[in-house]
Motif scaffolding. Structure first.
Motif, PDB file in Angstrom:
ATOM      1  N   GLY A 157     -15.312 -11.414  10.490  1.00 37.52           N
ATOM      2  CA  GLY A 157     -15.073 -10.818   9.180  1.00 37.52           C
ATOM      3  C   GLY A 157     -13.899  -9.861   9.335  1.00 37.52           C
ATOM      4  N   LEU A 158     -12.916 -10.000   8.447  1.00 37.14           N
ATOM      5  CA  LEU A 158     -11.725  -9.149   8.569  1.00 37.14           C
ATOM      6  C   LEU A 158     -11.523  -8.400   7.262  1.00 37.14           C
ATOM      7  N   ILE A 159     -11.475  -7.092   7.334  1.00 37.23           N
ATOM      8  CA  ILE A 159     -11.200  -6.348   6.100  1.00 37.23           C
ATOM      9  C   ILE A 159      -9.853  -5.628   6.215  1.00 37.23           C
ATOM     10  N   GLY A 160      -9.399  -5.135   5.090  1.00 30.25           N
ATOM     11  CA  GLY A 160      -8.109  -4.441   5.053  1.00 30.25           C
ATOM     12  C   GLY A 160      -7.050  -5.319   4.429  1.00 30.25           C
ATOM     13  N   SER A 161      -5.800  -5.178   4.865  1.00 26.05           N
ATOM     14  CA  SER A 161      -4.602  -5.869   4.352  1.00 26.05           C
ATOM     15  C   SER A 161      -4.078  -5.163   3.107  1.00 26.05           C
ATOM     16  N   CYS A 162      -2.950  -5.660   2.609  1.00 26.80           N
ATOM     17  CA  CYS A 162      -2.352  -5.016   1.428  1.00 26.80           C
ATOM     18  C   CYS A 162      -3.237  -5.161   0.212  1.00 26.80           C
ATOM     19  N   GLY A 205      -4.182  -0.283   5.393  1.00 27.07           N
ATOM     20  CA  GLY A 205      -2.942  -0.554   4.680  1.00 27.07           C
ATOM     21  C   GLY A 205      -1.847   0.469   4.909  1.00 27.07           C
ATOM     22  N   SER A 206      -2.242   1.658   5.322  1.00 23.32           N
ATOM     23  CA  SER A 206      -1.204   2.671   5.555  1.00 23.32           C
ATOM     24  C   SER A 206      -1.730   3.695   6.549  1.00 23.32           C
ATOM     25  N   GLU A 207      -0.801   4.435   7.140  1.00 24.86           N
ATOM     26  CA  GLU A 207      -1.202   5.484   8.076  1.00 24.86           C
ATOM     27  C   GLU A 207      -1.973   6.571   7.322  1.00 24.86           C
ATOM     28  N   GLN A 208      -1.587   6.790   6.063  1.00 26.21           N
ATOM     29  CA  GLN A 208      -2.299   7.807   5.277  1.00 26.21           C
ATOM     30  C   GLN A 208      -3.774   7.435   5.089  1.00 26.21           C
ATOM     31  N   VAL A 209      -4.021   6.158   4.778  1.00 30.13           N
ATOM     32  CA  VAL A 209      -5.410   5.714   4.631  1.00 30.13           C
ATOM     33  C   VAL A 209      -6.099   5.770   5.993  1.00 30.13           C
ATOM     34  N   ARG A 210      -5.419   5.287   7.037  1.00 34.20           N
ATOM     35  CA  ARG A 210      -6.037   5.258   8.367  1.00 34.20           C
ATOM     36  C   ARG A 210      -6.414   6.662   8.834  1.00 34.20           C
ATOM     37  N   TYR A 211      -5.488   7.582   8.685  1.00 33.50           N
ATOM     38  CA  TYR A 211      -5.725   8.951   9.135  1.00 33.50           C
ATOM     39  C   TYR A 211      -6.913   9.556   8.379  1.00 33.50           C
ATOM     40  N   GLN A 253       0.843  -1.185   0.000  1.00 31.42           N
ATOM     41  CA  GLN A 253       0.000   0.000   0.000  1.00 31.42           C
ATOM     42  C   GLN A 253       0.889   1.249   0.000  1.00 31.42           C
ATOM     43  N   VAL A 254       1.933   1.214   0.815  1.00 34.97           N
ATOM     44  CA  VAL A 254       2.839   2.362   0.887  1.00 34.97           C
ATOM     45  C   VAL A 254       3.561   2.563  -0.456  1.00 34.97           C
ATOM     46  N   VAL A 255       3.919   1.473  -1.094  1.00 37.63           N
ATOM     47  CA  VAL A 255       4.576   1.578  -2.405  1.00 37.63           C
ATOM     48  C   VAL A 255       3.617   2.181  -3.428  1.00 37.63           C
ATOM     49  N   LEU A 256       2.363   1.728  -3.406  1.00 34.97           N
ATOM     50  CA  LEU A 256       1.385   2.264  -4.360  1.00 34.97           C
ATOM     51  C   LEU A 256       1.180   3.756  -4.129  1.00 34.97           C
TER      52      LEU A 256
END
Ligand code: MIC
Ligand code: SF4
Length: 754
Positions: free
Chosen positions: A353-358, A392-398, A142-145
């Motif tokens: 149910g688990l969502i998220g991941s790379c 996937g990333s702090e940017q998405v989380r924030y 995610q960080v690479v993308l």
């Protein structure tokens, strides 16, 4: 953070290289070919390479590493004798964080527990000019993308899901650490010219169907080995209409079909994503050479002429799918799940149910999942299953926190785990898992091999889109089809979930306070890298010994593995991840998940010296102590899954000399070769049956080891009888040198005088 001057340089030479390639190949080119030919070490192409045959030297633009594999990659790099990495490289701390309580507590615990490893990675990165992403910054892909991937670029990464960056039009390939080490040392990277699979997407995604369903469907068609040796190129109106992150999801799971990588042509969705992630300049550069960042028009008009295989999927008719359990290619459309689950006696109650991941934690994914979570309160429902999110990333989380999504999830009782791999890689302390009860979970990750998420062999994990995972968690029922079925709400009324809706990109833009990036020192020569000799987690490497120059006689059969033997079976993850920087310690997990053909048990094999049965690692250590080599025998697609080179280094370290199988997964085969092992395949697959439990095996022909020339194996059976079988290999001249030197690294070390 991203290297604009590097991207500029790539784009400046791109048109010229593509023109040279078109001339050399003598016909219009696919996008895959354009990117590959634009990255030849030799510069302009002068002749065409035969797909599926010729080994080619490439010069990738970047290297990405995650913490669980970076340790071994960098321990090797430290031996290579270079002062700095030759291409932009990054390390991402994402695999070592256990998901248990919540993101804050879990992250703090990990930072303490793995301090030694994080300090090591931070200081090696600092010393050699490598960008370092701290724990909590996010999952590598995610960080690479978000930061580094760019259309037309070529990247390698020490993780099989590096292929995720195909969503931004790259050729991004998962490799073992030794390959990364070569590229960081400035050496060419070798790959067999891949075959080409074209996937034409017609129609348009709608309603409950998501990009994930495209790859779940493709996995069902091609199976876990159908993509081996091939690059999958997606095209068509359906591809163009899809978001960039959705394309990333599709490319991500290309790893599950064994594909070398997957990619999409540059389009508006990519331009939008680049702009939204602060890379307007890259979008502008890409616009400037856009015609080269997709296939020549003739190709998509007549795909059968240019691809080795073409698949067509009509997105307008595609159904949501659930793939599993235990293998990602067992695809069931949601409308069939009732029947199929009943026929197989799968537990239908969804526990978690688990969502998220790379694979699935883009802003779009989360916003669509949240549109369902909102309906829980609106329609008077109650969420039946546990629900977790790994951003996937702090940017998405924030950003999703700012936009209120995390609050909505909290209202349905969700737990937010750290921005890390967590449950996806067995770093999940799931309550009650040790009871080993049969149970069902659904997740939006990519892999679902036995024991992978929670260590329980009886957990059946089904892979789906985040939208479907959310719906099934709300319903608590694997057979719930949200398209047709209703749910009973708290008032006893029948209600239907509205189809998910969301935003491709955040309307107010992405935001983040601390993305978690640490730039390396300009001059790292003074940085000290510390590895304590007494450490349980890190160990400096000793070079593997060179080949003794003779045929190998009297090798004991260590194990004849039956059925699926993935890298999770060969070198389990979860609790073992902590030893990824310590070869001797992690070797205690060698092949403990593989099923012994002769007694159908795991981690229970016959020690030919004592006649007793015991664990695989201990038995192999006994052979090593006695100075006796051994051989591992396996089934189809051996080494499927991860890029972890531990699966090759452990046997090498413990004295296994050869791995003989019906077929290999690509990355694992290369990893074995790199580490000086013999990776062999049965010329006649039926010979697998001839291998007996008490066999002593001779490998004959090594003194004339040559490309394309089979070797002979003599199976000396316990009753005095013998079988002679022919075995194949794919070693080229260079790779034979690796075998002779004891490992590829032994050659580099000499080259740089280390
Ligand atoms: C995985 O998804 O299996 C992993 C963990 O990311 C691996 C890498 C590893 O074993 O460290 C992968 O896919 O390469
Ligand atoms: Fe991490 Fe899972 Fe992605 Fe591998 S597949 S990088 S373990 S999130």
């Amino acid at each position: 953070m991203f290297d604009l001057s590097m991207i500029k340089a790539v784009y400046e030479r791109f048109p010229g290289r593509v023109a040279a390639a078109r001339k050399a190949v003598g016909r219009p080119l696919t996008l895959t070919e354009k990117i590959l030919y634009a990255h030849l070490t030799q510069g302009d192409a002068t002749a065409a390479f035969a797909r599926g045959k010729d080994y080619v030297d490439f010069a990738p633009d970047r290297v990405a590493m995650q913490d669980a594999t970076a340790q071994m990659a960098l321990l090797q790099f430290m031996q290579a004798g270079r002062a700095k990495v030759a291409v932009p490289s990054t390390v991402h701390c994402d695999h070592l964080i256990v998901a248990k309580d919540n993101s804050k507590v879990d992250l703090e615990r990990a930072v303490n527990e793995s301090k030694e490893v994080y300090d090591f990675l931070a200081s090696v990165s600092n010393k050699y000019g490598i960008g370092f992403w701290k724990p909590g910054a996010g999952i590598i892909h995610q960080v690479v993308l978000e930061n580094y991937a760019f259309p037309g670029g070529m990247m390698i990464g020490t993780d099989s899901h590096t292929v995720n960056a195909g969503g931004l039009g790259m050729i991004a390939i998962g490799v073992g650490g030794a390959d990364a080490c070569d590229v960081m040392a400035g050496l060419p990277w070798e790959l067999k010219m891949p075959k080409l699979i074209g996937v034409k997407l017609t129609g348009k995604l709608n309603g409950w169907t998501a990009p994930k369903d495209v790859i779940l469907k493709v996995a069902g068609i091609l199976t876990v080995k159908g993509g081996t040796g091939a690059v999958v190129e997606y095209f068509g109106e359906g591809a163009v209409a899809m978001s960039c992150t959705g394309k990333g999801t599709i490319c991500n799971m290309g790893a599950e079909i064994g594909a070398t990588t997957s990619t999409f042509g540059y389009d508006e969705s990519m331009s939008r994503y680049l702009k939204a992630t602060g890379r307007e300049a890259v979008a502008e550069l890409a616009d400037g050479i856009a015609e080269h960042l997709t296939a020549d028009p003739e190709v998509y008009a007549n795909p059968e002429q240019y691809f080795d295989q073409v698949i067509e999927i009509n997105l307008s008719e595609l159904e949501p799918h659930l793939n599993g359990p235990f293998t990602p290619d067992l695809a069931t459309p949601i409308s069939k799940m009732k029947e199929v689950a009943a026929a197989n006696n799968w537990p239908t109650k969804v526990e978690v149910g688990l969502i998220g991941s790379c694979t699935n934690s883009s802003y779009e994914d989360i916003s669509r999942a949240v549109s369902l979570a909102k309906q829980v309160a609106e329609k008077g429902l109650k969420t039946k299953a546990e629900f977790t999110i790994t951003p996937g990333s702090e940017q998405v989380r924030y950003t999703i926190e700012r936009d209120g999504f995390l609050d909505t999830f909290a209202q349905i009782g969700a737990t937010v785990f750290a921005n890390a791999c967590g449950p996806c890689i067995g770093m999940w302390e799931r309550m009650g898992a040790e009871k080993q009860e049969r149970n069902t979970i659904v997740h939006s990750f990519n892999r679902n091999f036995a024991k992978r998420a929670d260590g329980n062999p009886n957990t059946m994990a089904f892979v789906a889109s985040p939208e479907l995972v959310t719906a099934l968690a709300i319903a608590g029922d694997l057979t719930f089809n949200p398209i047709t079925d209703t749910l009973t709400n708290e008032k006893g009324e029948q209600v239907k979930l509205d189809p998910p809706s969301g935003y491709e990109l955040p309307v107010r833009g992405f935001a983040v306070e601390d993305a978690g990036y640490q730039a390396p020192a300009e001059d790292g020569s003074g940085v000290n890298v510390i590895v304590e000799p007494t450490s349980k987690r890190l160990q400096l490497l000793d070079p593997f010994p060179a080949w003794e120059g003779t045929d190998l006689k009297g090798l004991k059969l260590l194990i004849k593995a039956k059925g699926k033997c993935t890298t999770d079976h060969i070198s389990m993850a979860g609790p073992w991840l902590k030893f990824r920087g310590h070869l001797d310690n992690i070797s205690n997990n060698m092949l403990i998940g593989a099923v012994n053909f002769f007694n159908e048990k795991t981690d229970n094999i016959k020690n030919q010296l004592t006649g007793e049965y015991g664990p695989v690692p201990a038995t192999q250590r006994a052979y090593k102590a006695a100075g006796i080599g051994s051989i591992v025998v396996g089934d189809e697609n051996y080494g499927e899954g991860s890029s972890r080179e531990h699966a090759a280094m452990e046997p090498r370290h413990l004295g296994v000399r050869a791995v003989l199988v019906k077929s290999f997964a690509r990355i694992h085969e290369t990893n074995l070769k790199k580490q000086g092992m013999l990776a062999l395949t049965f010329a006649d697959k039926a010979d697998y049956e001839k291998i007996q439990e008490d066999d002593s095996i001779d490998i004959v022909g090594l003194t004339e080891f040559a490309p394309g020339k089979p070797l002979t194996l003599v199976l000396n059976h316990a009753d005095g009888s013998k079988d002679e079988i022919s075995v194949n290999h794919t070693y080229n001249e260079q790779q034979i040198e690796w075998f002779k030197a004891g490992a590829a690294l032994n050659i580099i070390r000499k080259q740089f005088g280390a």
